[in-house]
Design a protein around this motif. Structure first.
Motif, PDB file in Angstrom:
ATOM      1  N   UNK A 113      18.485 -41.412  48.834  1.00 16.87           N
ATOM      2  CA  UNK A 113      18.109 -41.979  50.073  1.00 16.87           C
ATOM      3  C   UNK A 113      18.475 -43.556  50.007  1.00 16.87           C
ATOM      4  N   UNK A 114      19.460 -43.817  51.035  1.00 17.58           N
ATOM      5  CA  UNK A 114      20.002 -45.138  51.176  1.00 17.58           C
ATOM      6  C   UNK A 114      18.646 -46.083  51.609  1.00 17.58           C
ATOM      7  N   UNK A 115      18.732 -47.090  50.865  1.00 20.93           N
ATOM      8  CA  UNK A 115      17.783 -48.320  50.934  1.00 20.93           C
ATOM      9  C   UNK A 115      18.395 -49.627  51.072  1.00 20.93           C
ATOM     10  N   UNK A 116      17.776 -50.680  51.614  1.00 22.75           N
ATOM     11  CA  UNK A 116      18.189 -51.895  51.392  1.00 22.75           C
ATOM     12  C   UNK A 116      17.624 -52.655  50.174  1.00 22.75           C
ATOM     13  N   UNK A 117      17.929 -53.762  50.020  1.00 17.89           N
ATOM     14  CA  UNK A 117      17.164 -54.468  48.813  1.00 17.89           C
ATOM     15  C   UNK A 117      15.885 -54.212  48.567  1.00 17.89           C
ATOM     16  N   UNK A 118      14.907 -54.190  49.634  1.00 17.38           N
ATOM     17  CA  UNK A 118      13.535 -54.209  49.654  1.00 17.38           C
ATOM     18  C   UNK A 118      13.265 -52.738  49.383  1.00 17.38           C
ATOM     19  N   UNK A 119      13.866 -51.791  49.353  1.00 15.14           N
ATOM     20  CA  UNK A 119      13.638 -50.402  49.346  1.00 15.14           C
ATOM     21  C   UNK A 119      13.191 -49.516  50.722  1.00 15.14           C
ATOM     22  N   UNK A 120      13.638 -50.323  51.620  1.00 18.87           N
ATOM     23  CA  UNK A 120      13.479 -49.867  53.027  1.00 18.87           C
ATOM     24  C   UNK A 120      14.491 -48.859  53.426  1.00 18.87           C
ATOM     25  N   UNK A 121      14.207 -47.959  53.823  1.00 20.77           N
ATOM     26  CA  UNK A 121      15.121 -46.622  54.382  1.00 20.77           C
ATOM     27  C   UNK A 121      15.712 -47.031  55.791  1.00 20.77           C
ATOM     28  N   UNK A 122      16.603 -46.439  56.301  1.00 21.12           N
ATOM     29  CA  UNK A 122      17.030 -46.315  57.640  1.00 21.12           C
ATOM     30  C   UNK A 122      15.976 -46.160  58.575  1.00 21.12           C
ATOM     31  N   UNK A 123      14.875 -45.642  58.364  1.00 19.34           N
ATOM     32  CA  UNK A 123      13.808 -45.345  59.472  1.00 19.34           C
ATOM     33  C   UNK A 123      12.344 -46.389  59.234  1.00 19.34           C
ATOM     34  N   UNK A 124      11.995 -46.717  60.492  1.00 22.54           N
ATOM     35  CA  UNK A 124      10.860 -47.673  60.521  1.00 22.54           C
ATOM     36  C   UNK A 124       9.616 -47.180  59.589  1.00 22.54           C
ATOM     37  N   UNK A 125       9.414 -48.101  58.794  1.00 25.73           N
ATOM     38  CA  UNK A 125       8.219 -47.851  58.089  1.00 25.73           C
ATOM     39  C   UNK A 125       8.217 -46.598  56.923  1.00 25.73           C
ATOM     40  N   UNK A 126       9.566 -46.458  56.455  1.00 28.74           N
ATOM     41  CA  UNK A 126       9.696 -45.537  55.458  1.00 28.74           C
ATOM     42  C   UNK A 126      10.459 -46.299  54.456  1.00 28.74           C
ATOM     43  N   UNK A 127      10.018 -46.356  53.448  1.00 25.78           N
ATOM     44  CA  UNK A 127      10.512 -46.726  52.036  1.00 25.78           C
ATOM     45  C   UNK A 127      10.699 -45.594  51.157  1.00 25.78           C
ATOM     46  N   UNK A 128      11.407 -45.967  49.964  1.00 21.34           N
ATOM     47  CA  UNK A 128      11.881 -45.048  48.932  1.00 21.34           C
ATOM     48  C   UNK A 128      11.814 -45.474  47.698  1.00 21.34           C
ATOM     49  N   UNK A 129      11.277 -44.788  46.463  1.00 21.74           N
ATOM     50  CA  UNK A 129      11.039 -45.483  45.139  1.00 21.74           C
ATOM     51  C   UNK A 129      11.535 -44.102  44.184  1.00 21.74           C
ATOM     52  N   UNK A 130      11.986 -44.540  43.106  1.00 26.52           N
ATOM     53  CA  UNK A 130      12.175 -43.625  41.950  1.00 26.52           C
ATOM     54  C   UNK A 130      13.590 -42.740  41.952  1.00 26.52           C
ATOM     55  N   UNK A 131      13.528 -41.805  41.350  1.00 24.92           N
ATOM     56  CA  UNK A 131      15.032 -41.085  41.231  1.00 24.92           C
ATOM     57  C   UNK A 131      15.795 -41.017  42.585  1.00 24.92           C
ATOM     58  N   UNK A 132      15.108 -40.749  43.762  1.00 24.25           N
ATOM     59  CA  UNK A 132      16.104 -40.542  44.815  1.00 24.25           C
ATOM     60  C   UNK A 132      16.392 -41.803  45.738  1.00 24.25           C
ATOM     61  N   UNK A 133      15.934 -42.949  45.296  1.00 22.06           N
ATOM     62  CA  UNK A 133      16.326 -44.168  46.087  1.00 22.06           C
ATOM     63  C   UNK A 133      17.699 -44.677  45.579  1.00 22.06           C
ATOM     64  N   UNK A 134      18.590 -44.982  46.533  1.00 22.66           N
ATOM     65  CA  UNK A 134      19.843 -45.423  46.385  1.00 22.66           C
ATOM     66  C   UNK A 134      19.750 -47.059  47.134  1.00 22.66           C
ATOM     67  N   UNK A 135      19.421 -47.941  46.098  1.00 20.70           N
ATOM     68  CA  UNK A 135      19.119 -49.216  46.756  1.00 20.70           C
ATOM     69  C   UNK A 135      20.039 -50.383  46.508  1.00 20.70           C
TER      70      UNK A 135
END
Lengths: 63, 418
Positions: free
Chosen positions: B257-279
């Motif tokens: 899941x593509x994230x910015x530097x703050x682990x925020x994904x491309x959808x509002x209010x949705x963040x990602x963490x761990x093995x699936x986060x590409x940040x």
């Protein structure tokens, strides 16, 4: 504030040293040495980070 | 959806650290933790290490927190309920027939092992869950002739566990050398040598043609026609981020899941963490997706803090770190392995060494064998952006005097450090 390490659990993975290098140092034989068992209150945040970062939950922080 | 709960999907390390961080940051509203496995969050690194060791009592999985701990955190636990979809417009997570609204969401569904094509015979396993580990342990207990497909870290740990029990083991690696992507070519060769030293046969540059057997696995047939007898086959050919359930979510996905530097994904209010986060890791100024314990733990907490207070969201920066137990040896890697130059300090055939990785004029990585007292010093150097020359000077200065004994010594060392 007291910090201690359970050497039965410690595997010397070193995340504590990464978080708080003034308080922890992993020794060559592979276990942590707590350099300062009664650290300053000012260090609380980094000590909590060290406790959280330990992959084998070997650290205990007590007030 | 202001009154909807905060939802964390994925009840392993990153998900657990996320719910804990929401509470620690003062969030008092409803909080739901969704997990596909039936178990409370448990620790995975031991599954390919201590868990596979010989002994009378099979160790139970190490759960991080008891159920009552999670009750104390006032977390609505939805275990054994895999998320099947995400509607970012309606702000709902789909759990089979149920839709769960969220105010904020942390995605932490991790990764799952790649498998070989074709039907999976009994006796053929991947290793991710505690059930996988139990099955492999039972086979090792029974003295299984073992073939490991894939010479990565999981495969190497399984091979080491089998050798420790005196079992015959062969590792089959399709590439010319295992671990090249993780540690680079030069050190991959040195690491591969550890297997030979401990009596594990390593066959590189040959793929698996077929895994055969009647009732259960009996042999592994290689592309060159060789047939290897096998009662246990462990397939360790990497993991893929568990994002299939997000395919229709509209989220930016690309090997994670593509994230910015703050682990925020491309959808509002949705963040990602761990093995699936590409940040975007600002410390190396590039996108990364890590499958490491420490980053999963830290990202879980960071994603939660940022989700709770997006206005003051902070970038998540880290020096990657992982360790692996091979035989009686400990490998530890900090930083990244793709480098312009690697310098091995020490004898590659010795039982301890340390290698440094340079890109341009910076130290970007370090890999050690049985140097637990040294490796984190290099991580600290990488963290502060130390130059290659600084790193070499540090290495040449040798180990600092050990801090042992009296408090006075300890205090003076503290002063020196400052």
């Amino acid at each position: 504030m007291k910090i201690s390490a359970d050497l039965k659990k410690c595997e010397g993975l070193g995340m504590c040293e990464a978080m708080a290098p003034d308080v922890f140092e992993v020794q060559d034989e592979g276990q942590v040495l707590v350099l300062d068992e009664s650290p300053d209150e000012a260090d609380r945040q980094e000590l909590e980070a060290a406790v959280d970062a330990c992959p084998v939950s070997a650290l205990l922080l007590q007030d | 959806m202001k009154n909807a709960p905060i939802v964390v999907v994925g009840a392993s390390l990153a998900g657990l650290r996320a719910v804990e961080a929401f509470r620690r940051a003062g969030y008092a509203g409803s909080l739901t933790l969704v997990g596909s496995e039936e178990h409370l969050p448990y620790d995975r690194p031991p599954l390919s290490k201590a868990f596979l060791g010989a002994g009378d009592d099979p160790p139970s999985a190490t759960t991080f927190r008891s159920e009552s701990d999670l009750v104390d955190l006032d977390v609505d636990l939805r275990l054994g309920q895999p998320a099947t979809g995400l509607d970012t417009e309606a702000r709902e997570v789909v759990l089979g027939g149920e839709r769960l609204g969220y105010s904020s969401l942390v995605l932490a569904t991790g990764a799952h092992p790649r498998t070989l094509p074709g039907e999976q015979l009994p006796g053929v396993h991947t290793l991710r869950t505690v059930e996988d580990a139990r099955a492999i342990r039972r086979a090792l207990d029974a003295g299984a002739r073992t073939v490991v497909v894939g010479g990565g870290f999981i495969g190497s740990e399984v091979a080491a566990a089998a050798r420790k029990r005196g079992l015959e083991v062969t590792i089959v690696e399709a590439a010319d050398l295992p671990l090249v992507r993780a540690v680079g070519e030069q050190m991959a060769e040195v690491c591969a040598g550890l297997h030979a030293r401990h009596g594990t046969e390593l066959r590189c540059g040959v793929g698996v043609q077929a895994i055969e057997g009647d009732e259960r696995v009996e042999q592994v047939v290689l592309a060159d026609g060789t047939s290897l007898r096998a009662e246990l086959v462990v397939v360790g050919i990497g993991a893929e981020p568990t994002t299939g359930w997000l395919a229709d979510s509209g989220l930016d996905l690309d090997d994670g899941v593509i994230c910015d530097q703050t682990l925020r994904t491309s959808a509002p209010g949705v963040y990602a963490a761990g093995d699936l986060a590409r940040w975007h890791n600002p410390l190396f100024d590039r996108q990364m997706r890590l499958e490491h314990w420490t980053s999963a733990a830290e990202q879980g907490a960071a994603a939660a803090r940022n989700a709770l207070d997006p206005g003051s969201a902070r970038p998540y920066a880290t020096v990657p770190y992982f360790w692996s137990d091979w035989y009686a040896d400990k490998l530890q890697m900090v930083g990244v392995g793709d480098a312009d130059e690697v310098q091995l300090l020490g004898d590659p055939d010795a039982d301890r060494w340390l290698a440094l990785y340079r890109r341009r004029d910076r130290l970007v990585g370090a890999l050690s064998l049985n140097q637990p007292g040294r490796i984190m010093k290099y991580r600290a150097l990488i963290t502060r952006g130390a130059t290659w020359d600084e790193a070499l000077d540090f290495a040449a200065a040798g180990p600092a005097p050990r801090v042992r004994g009296t408090t006075d010594l300890v205090m003076s060392t503290k002063e020196d450090v400052r």
